[in-house]
Design a protein around this motif. Structure first.
Motif, PDB file in Angstrom:
ATOM      1  N   GLY A 143      -4.532   3.014  -4.253  1.00  0.00           N
ATOM      2  CA  GLY A 143      -4.905   1.966  -4.252  1.00  0.00           C
ATOM      3  C   GLY A 143      -6.288   1.813  -4.197  1.00  0.00           C
ATOM      4  O   GLY A 143      -6.999   2.560  -3.093  1.00  0.00           O
ATOM      5  N   LEU A 146      -7.898  -0.304  -0.416  1.00  0.00           N
ATOM      6  CA  LEU A 146      -7.782   0.096   0.900  1.00  0.00           C
ATOM      7  C   LEU A 146      -8.903   0.168   1.761  1.00  0.00           C
ATOM      8  O   LEU A 146      -9.818   0.913   1.347  1.00  0.00           O
ATOM      9  CB  LEU A 146      -6.815   1.440   0.938  1.00  0.00           C
ATOM     10  CG  LEU A 146      -6.357   1.632   2.518  1.00  0.00           C
ATOM     11  CD1 LEU A 146      -5.343   0.803   3.052  1.00  0.00           C
ATOM     12  CD2 LEU A 146      -5.782   3.204   2.398  1.00  0.00           C
ATOM     13  N   ILE A 189       0.862  -1.194  -0.212  1.00  0.00           N
ATOM     14  CA  ILE A 189       0.045   0.177   0.034  1.00  0.00           C
ATOM     15  C   ILE A 189       0.830   1.316  -0.120  1.00  0.00           C
ATOM     16  O   ILE A 189       1.685   1.373   0.927  1.00  0.00           O
ATOM     17  CB  ILE A 189      -0.969   0.011   1.140  1.00  0.00           C
ATOM     18  CG1 ILE A 189      -1.882  -1.106   1.185  1.00  0.00           C
ATOM     19  CG2 ILE A 189      -1.610   1.305   1.212  1.00  0.00           C
ATOM     20  CD1 ILE A 189      -2.807  -1.240   0.202  1.00  0.00           C
ATOM     21  N   SER A 232      -4.707   6.926  -0.260  1.00  0.00           N
ATOM     22  CA  SER A 232      -3.732   5.991  -1.149  1.00  0.00           C
ATOM     23  C   SER A 232      -4.669   5.969  -2.423  1.00  0.00           C
ATOM     24  O   SER A 232      -5.776   5.961  -2.627  1.00  0.00           O
ATOM     25  CB  SER A 232      -3.785   4.658  -0.546  1.00  0.00           C
ATOM     26  OG  SER A 232      -3.025   3.770  -1.330  1.00  0.00           O
ATOM     27  N   SER A 243      -4.656  -5.317   2.074  1.00  0.00           N
ATOM     28  CA  SER A 243      -4.795  -3.860   1.784  1.00  0.00           C
ATOM     29  C   SER A 243      -5.566  -3.155   3.107  1.00  0.00           C
ATOM     30  O   SER A 243      -6.221  -2.335   3.052  1.00  0.00           O
ATOM     31  CB  SER A 243      -5.694  -3.559   0.761  1.00  0.00           C
ATOM     32  OG  SER A 243      -6.839  -4.427   0.660  1.00  0.00           O
TER      33      SER A 243
END
Length: 388
Positions: free
Chosen positions: A312, A315, A126, A310, A152
């Protein structure tokens, strides 16, 4: 609704002690109101599972805003709605939290330090956004830790406490004057005692001085504020009249305002005794409290939106926990020593007008940041034999 990522200037504070500073900014009082507002809910959530309890509404509030800082879209809206936040309150929160954490950091070298410390744990896959990392570090003083793995999950944690301990042996004459009780009875509530034994013997710490104190008729309890050596915080005791009186006080916590209560106290000479205690509540799990308030999206890896934290997309909030600790020995020895010249002559101290309070049965305590009335720690003592 996403909370924009930009950093408020950190407050520049001066002065050796907090009580010497200029008045706290309005943002610090706003943080106090929001944080203190969690106290009763958290108390009731953990009360049944712990005979001795200590937790921090402030640490919980910090983690909630750290979570909100990284959220966007429906996840952010869900958190805002659950806690009744609005744009105006959010705009002041950063400077308010920075104010308190600045003070904690300045005083961390004191022999008796109180503070709150945050931690963020993410797995190495992450990548947190630089702006989010800066915000967590500068405002919330969070330590960001990466762990091995390919998950995550986002873990938020706070450590909160105050350490008081045996020290200052040059004040031994004061100790002798106070007649430290090495073994005195502490009366247990019925739920904590067996049918054959309702008392235990524990060290009792005497406190003698001119302290703020009072009495609350609704809760049927005596109240006294004792000073720590670090005068930025104080210890507030709520001692019920009866051994079984703790339940009534806890039921009245939702209507209790600590700043208002402090304003009702008056100064007078008081003799107080309380048990020497040392205990820790580790890894208190706040997830059920969040879910009870209707926060669900943050925990779902498929739909959680923490795009402010983030890039990502998977998460999600894995845990929100806290470890809090509290010890008391001669916690107010400095205030006692300073208060001795104000005491009445020895032959008058045993007169009926000297208020005597003994926390020799279950009681509540609060560690208060004196300048604003912020509750740093809250808790109860039902059986003062637990040690870390």
């Amino acid at each position: 609704m996403a909370f924009p990522l930009f950093v408020f200037p950190l407050l520049l504070l001066s002065g050796e002690h907090v009580f010497c500073r200029e008045s706290a900014p309005s943002s610090a009082h706003q943080v106090m109101k929001i944080s203190n507002g969690f106290m009763a809910e958290l108390f009731q959530a953990f009360n049944e599972d712990h005979e001795n309890l200590v937790f921090s509404p402030f640490g919980f509030a910090s983690n909630i805003f750290m979570l909100l800082e990284g959220s966007s879209g429906e996840t952010a809206s869900e958190i805002e709605n659950a806690f009744h936040f609005n744009n105006e309150s959010l705009g002041n929160m950063r400077s308010g939290f920075a104010y308190y954490y600045d003070i904690f950091e300045e005083n961390k070298g004191d022999s008796e330090a109180a503070g709150s410390y945050n931690k963020i744990v993410v797995e190495k896959d992450i990548l947190l956004r630089p702006l989010y990392k800066d915000l967590m570090t500068l405002i919330y003083r969070a330590n960001i830790t990466e762990t091995p793995g390919n998950g995550s999950g986002l873990e938020l944690h706070s450590d909160v406490g105050i350490l008081s301990h045996w020290r200052d042996f040059e004040r031994l004459p004061v100790y002798v004057f106070l007649s430290h009780e090495t073994a005195a009875p502490f009366y247990l509530s019925k739920s904590e005692s067996s049918s054959s034994e309702n008392e235990i013997y524990v060290p009792m710490i005497p406190q003698v001085g001119v302290f703020r104190n009072g009495y609350d008729k609704k809760m049927k309890c005596s109240i006294v504020e004792l000073l720590f050596e670090a005068k930025s915080v104080s210890l507030l005791l709520l001692i019920p009249d009866e051994t079984e009186g703790l339940k009534s006080i806890i039921e009245n916590l939702p209507s209790l305002s600590i700043p208002f209560l402090l304003n009702t106290l008056t100064q007078s000479e008081v003799e107080v005794s309380m048990p020497q205690v040392a205990f820790v509540n580790q890894m208190l799990d706040f997830s059920p409290i969040l879910k009870k308030r209707g926060i669900g999206k943050a925990f779902d890896p498929e739909i959680a939106d923490f795009s402010q934290a983030s890039s990502g997309k998977s998460l999600y909030l894995k845990s929100l926990t806290q470890s809090s600790y509290f010890t008391s020995s001669f916690s107010s020895i400095k205030s006692v020593a300073e208060g001795l010249p104000k005491l009445k002559p020895k032959e008058l101290r045993r007169k009926r007008n000297t208020n005597r309070l003994s926390a020799n049965h279950p009681f509540l305590f609060f560690i208060i940041f004196r300048e604003t009335g912020l509750i740093l720690l809250a808790g109860k003592v039902e059986s003062p034999t637990q040690t870390p």
